[in-house]
Design a protein around this motif. Sequence first.
Motif, PDB file in Angstrom:
ATOM      1  N   CYS A  77       0.812  -1.205   0.000  1.00 37.10           N
ATOM      2  CA  CYS A  77       0.000   0.000   0.000  1.00 37.10           C
ATOM      3  C   CYS A  77       0.849   1.261   0.000  1.00 37.10           C
ATOM      4  O   CYS A  77       1.983   1.272   0.456  1.00 37.10           O
ATOM      5  CB  CYS A  77      -0.925   0.003   1.204  1.00 37.10           C
ATOM      6  N   VAL A  78       0.259   2.332  -0.509  1.00 38.73           N
ATOM      7  CA  VAL A  78       0.909   3.637  -0.495  1.00 38.73           C
ATOM      8  C   VAL A  78       0.688   4.271   0.878  1.00 38.73           C
ATOM      9  O   VAL A  78      -0.439   4.395   1.345  1.00 38.73           O
ATOM     10  CB  VAL A  78       0.323   4.555  -1.590  1.00 38.73           C
ATOM     11  N   LEU A  79       1.780   4.656   1.525  1.00 34.47           N
ATOM     12  CA  LEU A  79       1.698   5.301   2.827  1.00 34.47           C
ATOM     13  C   LEU A  79       1.704   6.817   2.711  1.00 34.47           C
ATOM     14  O   LEU A  79       1.115   7.503   3.536  1.00 34.47           O
ATOM     15  CB  LEU A  79       2.865   4.848   3.712  1.00 34.47           C
ATOM     16  N   SER A  80       2.399   7.345   1.698  1.00 33.80           N
ATOM     17  CA  SER A  80       2.428   8.797   1.524  1.00 33.80           C
ATOM     18  C   SER A  80       2.822   9.149   0.101  1.00 33.80           C
ATOM     19  O   SER A  80       3.512   8.371  -0.574  1.00 33.80           O
ATOM     20  CB  SER A  80       3.396   9.449   2.514  1.00 33.80           C
ATOM     21  N   LEU A  81       2.346  10.319  -0.348  1.00 33.71           N
ATOM     22  CA  LEU A  81       2.692  10.872  -1.659  1.00 33.71           C
ATOM     23  C   LEU A  81       3.234  12.279  -1.426  1.00 33.71           C
ATOM     24  O   LEU A  81       2.609  13.075  -0.725  1.00 33.71           O
ATOM     25  CB  LEU A  81       1.470  10.966  -2.564  1.00 33.71           C
ATOM     26  N   ILE A  82       4.383  12.607  -2.010  1.00 36.03           N
ATOM     27  CA  ILE A  82       4.951  13.936  -1.856  1.00 36.03           C
ATOM     28  C   ILE A  82       5.448  14.415  -3.217  1.00 36.03           C
ATOM     29  O   ILE A  82       6.187  13.702  -3.911  1.00 36.03           O
ATOM     30  CB  ILE A  82       6.133  13.934  -0.861  1.00 36.03           C
ATOM     31  N   ASN A  83       5.053  15.644  -3.601  1.00 47.40           N
ATOM     32  CA  ASN A  83       5.561  16.277  -4.812  1.00 47.40           C
ATOM     33  C   ASN A  83       6.777  17.124  -4.435  1.00 47.40           C
ATOM     34  O   ASN A  83       6.661  18.105  -3.712  1.00 47.40           O
ATOM     35  CB  ASN A  83       4.470  17.157  -5.428  1.00 47.40           C
ATOM     36  N   LEU A  84       7.940  16.738  -4.913  1.00 46.77           N
ATOM     37  CA  LEU A  84       9.172  17.432  -4.568  1.00 46.77           C
ATOM     38  C   LEU A  84       9.436  18.538  -5.590  1.00 46.77           C
ATOM     39  O   LEU A  84      10.103  18.332  -6.601  1.00 46.77           O
ATOM     40  CB  LEU A  84      10.351  16.451  -4.518  1.00 46.77           C
ATOM     41  N   SER A  85       8.872  19.713  -5.340  1.00 47.43           N
ATOM     42  CA  SER A  85       9.081  20.907  -6.170  1.00 47.43           C
ATOM     43  C   SER A  85       8.845  20.661  -7.654  1.00 47.43           C
ATOM     44  O   SER A  85       9.584  21.142  -8.513  1.00 47.43           O
ATOM     45  CB  SER A  85      10.494  21.452  -5.959  1.00 47.43           C
TER      46      SER A  85
END
Length: 665
Positions: free
Chosen positions: A566-574
């Motif tokens: 499962c996906v625990l977190s999504l982050i867009n890095l700039s």
Amino acid sequence: MSKKEGDSIDALCFPNAEDYQNDFDTVNQVLLGSGSYGQVYKMTFKSNPSQSCAVKIVQCINKKAYDQALKEVQMNRQINIHPNIIYFDKIYAWSETVPVQKYFLVFQMKLAKGSLKDLKEDEIKANRKTFGELSFLNIVNQLLQAFLFLQQKELYHRDIKPENILYDKENEKIIARIADFGVSKALEHFKNNFKNTLVGTPLYLSPKLWEAYINGQYNDVKHNLEKSDVFSLGVTLLQTYLLLQDPDIAGLNDQKQNKIQNLLQKIYHEKIKELLTGMLNYDEKSRFTWQQAVNCLNGSEKINGSLQQNQNQGGSLQNREKHYALHVPYEKTITNKSQTIKLRKINQIFCQELNEITKGQIADDQSIIVFSDNYLIQINFEGQTILKKQIQNLKCVCLTEQPQKIIGLFENNTISVLDDEMCQPFSLPNASEQINIICQMREANVLIGLGNGEVQVLQFDKSFKVLNTLKDHTAQINLIFFDKINQLLITSDNSRILSVRFIFSNKFSYLKLDYIAQHVELLNDTQIVVNGQKLNEILILHISHLQKEPGIKLEIKQTLSLQTGCVLSLINLSEKCLFVSTEKEIIIYDSQQIQQDYGHLYNNEMQQTFYYCNWIRDRGYLITNDGQRIMKWEIDYEKNQLFGTNRMQKPQIKKCCCCESCSIM
């Protein structure tokens, strides 16, 4: 076979009997094991006969049992994120009316190499006198962390034994996972004396349960749920380490026979002996808790004659260990055909309170805030405490910018300023409306999502007041995402509707997904990443601005299926990279070409799993949290640090089109 027959399964998006038959080769299935709570089979996929999985089939004899089983499934969704708890890749549900009414739940999971019992038998075949100490301590550490995680959610297994602990091997390292939650119960689900019913396997029962068993007392057994589980795992570990067969542990739980001390004398490894002594104490009050067992294994709790009670348990946070930060070097470089990315750990911040497993984490350019049901801690990037506060029943936390305040949503449907005791709590005039979620907006404003589908804008100025109400949904709001640069509001509800609204222009569109959205991240002005209850799948959505008519079009452009849970977190890095954390690995995607991932960072290399992540763009920090440690990272992208990139800024402040007096812009 009938379909879901109004059993409220549609809301959970479970595939049915037809899907099950289409997915698996049920003719050549192999029975792996069975019990009172179902049968487990080895099956192959029809689409790929070379690939196998484990399938557990549970039959419910009536609607009441079926509804209860569905509640257990929903409850267990929250624990599947832990890497040492069995994860269900897919769940099927249906009912049949011929020849009699029956209800079915089918769980697809990864095919494990075996159980702890199989590992013990392998050691016996290798003519060892005891289980290998390094491997044993590694397994014990994983299990204690997992059971501590369950205890913090007030969930108790109640049938711990070697057969219910499965294992896999990843890079020659044994990964243990707790399985078979057929008789587990959350404390909140116990009614009347149900928590005192006798369940479990006789050889592994705690002394109080064993005495009740031999006396035929099944329905009113006063015992501590946590410490009964601790004893059962203690017997399981003692049997495993000393390579004992079932007859060798018969009567261990009978205090009159007092067999445990004789077996403990055969253990020469001091740490293992100390741990099992605490876990197998016949006196329930003196027996270890999960936290004490973890502390003992980590060297922070000693046994001197009799077990010393943990004075911190349930006490003031001020009495616990202070936070401290260490420079822990870890660096990983990923190179593909065109790009290079370097992930570099700068600091690792330890928090004693994080052993309770955090419920959430937020961060700004000044500090990190972690919280659970019982406490809130604010620390800076060097690990120094800014605020530490015991708080009960905290549900969700967000920030305001001007003034800077920490806003908390509580289970009793009130909103309070957590770092200002003088501020009065806010509650809705209509007490029947449930506040489900709270989200940062801009300046002194926050957004709240209600059970009736409304999203309200609250402004804080010594007290809270409602500025505006949006009615884009008809079902309970479960997610709010606000991008203040683009003034883009993304919301979703429990009917699987995802809504996208540009506040400035009031352009609006919605999309019905196949599942309820769990995570949302904005890649750029035209791309959204969504993950839902099919937790190993990511959707890439595209926003099109219509030319001839005011509005936008929202559509699914791409689906990414992950192979590692499962996906625990999504982050867009700039807007350079999409950082995706799963329970087993980190995947970094190119935000411009999302179908191409740069590479994979395996979590077992880093000895941690990232449950919560924040990208602090102004400082260039990636802040991750594995439930016990907060880590600060830097990321290099093509030799240019990500935080050096510029993102489009809107040059002027515009009026909000939806409310004349609204100051949210």
